[in-house]
Design an enzyme around this catalytic site. Structure first.
Site, mmCIF file in Angstrom:
data_model
loop_
_atom_site.group_PDB
_atom_site.id
_atom_site.type_symbol
_atom_site.label_atom_id
_atom_site.label_comp_id
_atom_site.label_asym_id
_atom_site.label_seq_id
_atom_site.Cartn_x
_atom_site.Cartn_y
_atom_site.Cartn_z
ATOM 1 N N ASP A 91 0.868 -1.161 0.000
ATOM 2 C CA ASP A 91 0.000 0.000 0.000
ATOM 3 C C ASP A 91 0.913 1.221 0.000
ATOM 4 O O ASP A 91 2.036 1.162 0.491
ATOM 5 C CB ASP A 91 -0.876 -0.042 1.258
ATOM 6 C CG ASP A 91 -1.873 1.105 1.290
ATOM 7 O OD1 ASP A 91 -2.434 1.356 2.362
ATOM 8 O OD2 ASP A 91 -2.097 1.746 0.242
ATOM 9 N N SER A 92 0.434 2.338 -0.537
ATOM 10 C CA SER A 92 1.317 3.487 -0.766
ATOM 11 C C SER A 92 1.597 4.357 0.447
ATOM 12 O O SER A 92 2.464 5.194 0.411
ATOM 13 C CB SER A 92 0.684 4.376 -1.830
ATOM 14 O OG SER A 92 -0.612 4.744 -1.369
ATOM 15 N N ASP A 145 -2.593 8.028 -3.270
ATOM 16 C CA ASP A 145 -3.842 8.733 -3.557
ATOM 17 C C ASP A 145 -4.152 9.698 -2.414
ATOM 18 O O ASP A 145 -3.612 9.563 -1.321
ATOM 19 C CB ASP A 145 -4.990 7.733 -3.745
ATOM 20 C CG ASP A 145 -5.057 6.681 -2.641
ATOM 21 O OD1 ASP A 145 -6.089 5.985 -2.557
ATOM 22 O OD2 ASP A 145 -4.077 6.530 -1.873
ATOM 23 N N ASP A 265 -8.365 -6.841 0.649
ATOM 24 C CA ASP A 265 -7.424 -6.933 1.766
ATOM 25 C C ASP A 265 -8.109 -6.358 2.993
ATOM 26 O O ASP A 265 -8.946 -5.461 2.863
ATOM 27 C CB ASP A 265 -6.151 -6.109 1.498
ATOM 28 C CG ASP A 265 -6.336 -4.641 1.848
ATOM 29 O OD1 ASP A 265 -6.964 -3.919 1.043
ATOM 30 O OD2 ASP A 265 -5.913 -4.222 2.947
ATOM 31 N N CYS A 303 -14.207 -27.032 8.579
ATOM 32 C CA CYS A 303 -12.883 -26.513 8.248
ATOM 33 C C CYS A 303 -11.808 -27.571 8.445
ATOM 34 O O CYS A 303 -11.809 -28.285 9.446
ATOM 35 C CB CYS A 303 -12.576 -25.301 9.134
ATOM 36 S SG CYS A 303 -10.974 -24.538 8.799
ATOM 37 N N CYS A 305 -8.493 -26.894 8.534
ATOM 38 C CA CYS A 305 -7.205 -26.292 8.887
ATOM 39 C C CYS A 305 -6.618 -26.973 10.115
ATOM 40 O O CYS A 305 -7.325 -27.670 10.861
ATOM 41 C CB CYS A 305 -7.333 -24.781 9.106
ATOM 42 S SG CYS A 305 -7.881 -24.266 10.753
ATOM 43 N N CYS A 308 -8.460 -26.425 13.448
ATOM 44 C CA CYS A 308 -9.733 -27.135 13.600
ATOM 45 C C CYS A 308 -9.517 -28.635 13.735
ATOM 46 O O CYS A 308 -10.347 -29.340 14.297
ATOM 47 C CB CYS A 308 -10.665 -26.795 12.444
ATOM 48 S SG CYS A 308 -11.232 -25.070 12.553
ATOM 49 N N HIS A 333 -6.554 -19.946 11.910
ATOM 50 C CA HIS A 333 -7.853 -20.406 11.419
ATOM 51 C C HIS A 333 -8.561 -19.337 10.601
ATOM 52 O O HIS A 333 -9.115 -19.615 9.542
ATOM 53 C CB HIS A 333 -8.771 -20.847 12.563
ATOM 54 C CG HIS A 333 -10.197 -20.954 12.123
ATOM 55 N ND1 HIS A 333 -10.682 -22.020 11.384
ATOM 56 C CD2 HIS A 333 -11.228 -20.076 12.227
ATOM 57 C CE1 HIS A 333 -11.966 -21.804 11.078
ATOM 58 N NE2 HIS A 333 -12.315 -20.627 11.569
#
Lengths: 394, 271
Positions: A91-92, A145, A265, A303, A305, A308, A333
């Site tokens: 990000d700028s 910006d 994001d 899930c 993962c 889990c 998670h």
């Protein structure tokens, strides 16, 4: 241009695409976790790879402060510094104009920040932001910006939009690595359709590798939020990626994807993890709640993962907000959940079952049928029938 | 015992009345009596089917009390012994005498565990005396101070001069380095070249330095991984030395390196 973007399938405005960047190939729609200071809080690079992250964010402003752009450059760029083999996006520094507004002074030249670390002034111009981002070396870099809070009204919004268009040109001129790093322009204009239209046209004329929709996800009415997204996606080119910055909640991502956005994001999944909140298909699970103390189920039974598979809600209840491990496990998670959401969006569009996916998603989140009106409005524009998910009007 | 019975551990220790080394003789004697009574209670309250526990041995700084306590605990139905109340103010010399007094009263075939000792030299002394198991927060305490363990483990490698020293800044000596030091800001080497842990395979000192400066959680994760790994490898080196018949040399080599530091090459930070 240093990317390839190929739309593989569509459902009305929604697209499932392949995005090829210098460091990795990704499938969109996708979510990008935020690693502000060169780390996603508490998670290792290997864990992020295991979870399936393809792109993670770093923040120009924070990294320029610590450890410094020159140091990162000296050590071979951020990929090398943090040992992340896949893609990065920086990000700028624009968002800090909003989040650190009390420390910022904005002029045509750039933004002067007072460092929260040592109080020293730092002038961030479009040229400086791009120079720093060139040193950091991310696959995608963002234009600087002029960002205003979404709830701002009045002439400042218009001023910011026009300045953003002037600054993007300065960013393009300053960009020294266009064959290795993709400069995305950011559409501003607040909630005003005219301003947004002007900005979209101005950006598109510059033929950038990709475009972001900025200035949202800041507390505005949801009904205004989706309309701006819809307007922008309608005006942005079909064959370039569209990135809605700062989004966010799974529901928002589903809606924006239905409206034709590709990339997202947000700090939400990782931040909320540190406060003990887990993301689940039904919405959220507040692990600090007393009812979790004796709940021996995994966070999410659907899930797969690591968290889990190995841990119960009860155990996590005992850890969250008290032990670092609590933050780490719930973050793991939550990021895995967002990656699964990304995959589900991509594959359901690819396989021609996107409406079914959306309906299933909404049913889980709103079992009483109380789907918010803004979602219904947005889905109408997206051409997705969700009437079966909504309780009949009284 | 309610808690222990509920937790169902593989190993458990009885509850000792632990006292530091400076208490009165009377208090010390009382702690021995009480610990034995509590041991008997723990044994009788143990859930059926659970393994016997480790009997705790106390006795403070008194060679006599330590010996007596050891004899008495050895008479009970215990699977091993937990030597309690060390690392609480006794000197290395005192510790040696106390350990000897205990060990000569313990059967050879049961395990001996000790708590409260962390430093490599303390561990080596205890191993010499016959200790088998250690529990320690040493790796983590180093992590919390931003320190990483770097002492060499390979005696032969070191004596042949093939390894390089790594002690060049504030708060460091040959056992550990301070990753907050500015010297590491752009150091792209791992914490320890010869280390195969996740942190050393994947990350640089520069990155960890940055994580520490920005108060990022990942710093502790990476340091904990390395410090734990290194400490475990230290124990492996000890086992190798014992099996290879050169433990005495290994211990002497280690002590001589520490002595070199104490003689003033560098200021050694309080460990």
């Amino acid at each position: 241009m240093a990317l390839q973007f190929e739309v593989l399938a569509r459902f009305n405005r929604a697209r499932a695409s392949r995005l090829t960047l210098p460091h990795s190939q990704c499938e969109t729609p996708l979510f990008m976790p935020v690693g502000t200071q060169g780390t996603i809080k508490g998670l290792t690079s290997t864990q992020l790879e295991d979870i399936g992250c393809q792109i993670i964010l770093g923040n120009t402003y924070h990294l320029a402060l610590r450890p410094g752009a020159d140091l990162i450059d000296e050590l071979g760029g951020l990929h090398s510094f943090m040992n992340w083999p896949r893609s990065l996006l920086t990000d700028s520094g624009g968002f800090q104009m909003v989040s650190l507004l009390h420390l910022a002074d904005i002029t045509e030249e750039g933004v002067t920040f007072q460092s929260p670390v040592d109080g020293k002034p730092m002038l961030l111009t479009p040229e400086e932001s791009i120079a720093i981002q060139n040193k950091i070396g991310a696959d995608i870099i963002m234009a600087l910006d002029d960002v205003v809070k979404t709830t701002t009204t009045g002439p400042r919004v218009e001023e910011a939009m026009h300045r953003t268009l002037r600054w993007i040109k300065r960013c393009i001129n300053a960009h020294k690595r266009p064959t290795e790093q993709n400069l995305f322009g950011i559409v501003q204009g607040g909630l005003d359709p005219q301003l947004r239209d002007t900005c979209v046209k101005g950006m598109v004329a510059l033929d950038l590798p990709g475009y972001a929709i900025g200035g949202l996800a800041g507390g505005e009415e949801k009904d205004s939020f989706w309309r701006v997204v819809a307007q922008c996606t309608a005006g942005l080119p079909e064959d370039k990626p569209r990135y809605v910055m700062g989004v966010g909640f799974p529901l928002d991502i589903v809606v924006c994807s239905a409206l034709g956005a590709d990339m997202y994001d947000c700090v939400y999944p990782t931040r909320t993890a540190r406060f003990g909140t887990a993301l689940v298909p039904e919405g959220v699970l507040k692990l600090k709640h007393a009812s979790m103390a004796a709940d021996f189920r995994p966070l999410d039974e659907t899930c797969s993962c690591m968290v889990c598979k190995r841990y119960t809600r009860s155990y996590l209840h005992s850890l969250v907000t008290k032990e670092a491990m609590g933050s780490q496990l719930v973050s793991y998670h939550n990021v895995a959940y967002m990656m699964k959401l990304s995959r589900d969006l991509h594959h359901s569009i690819l396989e021609g079952r996107f409406p079914e996916f959306v309906q299933g998603f909404l049913r889980k989140q709103f079992p009483q049928g109380d789907v918010p009106e803004w979602v219904c409005n947005a889905m109408e524009v997206a051409g997705i029938d969700i009437s079966m998910c909504c309780a009949p009007l009284k | 015992m309610d808690v222990i019975n509920a937790m169902q551990p593989d190993i458990w220790a009885s509850l000792p009345d632990e006292v530091p080394s400076w208490v009165t003789h009377k208090r010390n004697k009382q702690s021995v009596e009480r610990t034995l009574n509590w041991l008997d209670s723990c044994i009788s309250l143990k859930k059926d089917g659970m393994e016997s526990g480790l009997g705790c041995i106390v006795g403070g700084n008194s060679v006599e009390e330590r010996g007596f306590c050891a004899q008495e605990v050895a008479k009970r139905d215990v699977s091993g012994f937990c030597l309690s109340g060390f690392g609480l103010g006794e000197s290395a010399e005192e510790r040696g005498l106390l350990l000897e007094a205990i060990m000569k009263n313990l059967p050879d075939e049961k395990a001996r565990q000790i708590s409260g000792l962390d430093l490599p030299e303390e561990v080596l002394q205890a191993v010499s005396a016959g200790i088998d198991v250690f529990d320690s927060t040493y790796p983590h305490s180093l992590t919390m101070s931003g320190l990483a363990m770097v002492f060499p483990l390979d005696m032969e490698e070191c004596l042949s001069g093939r390894t390089s020293e790594n002690a060049n800044d504030v708060g460091s000596d040959f056992t550990k380095i301070n990753l907050r030091a500015v010297a590491y800001r752009n150091d792209t080497s791992p914490i320890l070249e010869s280390c195969r842990c996740y942190t050393c395979s994947k990350h640089t000192k520069a990155y960890i330095n940055h994580l520490l400066n920005t108060h990022e959680m990942l710093a502790q994760t990476l340091l904990d991984i390395h410090n734990t790994h290194h400490y475990m490898n230290f124990f492996q080196a000890i086992r190798n030395a014992i099996q290879g018949g050169y433990f005495a040399d290994f211990k002497a080599w280690f002590a001589s390196r520490r002595q070199a530091v104490n003689e003033g090459i560098l200021v050694s930070s309080a460990a």
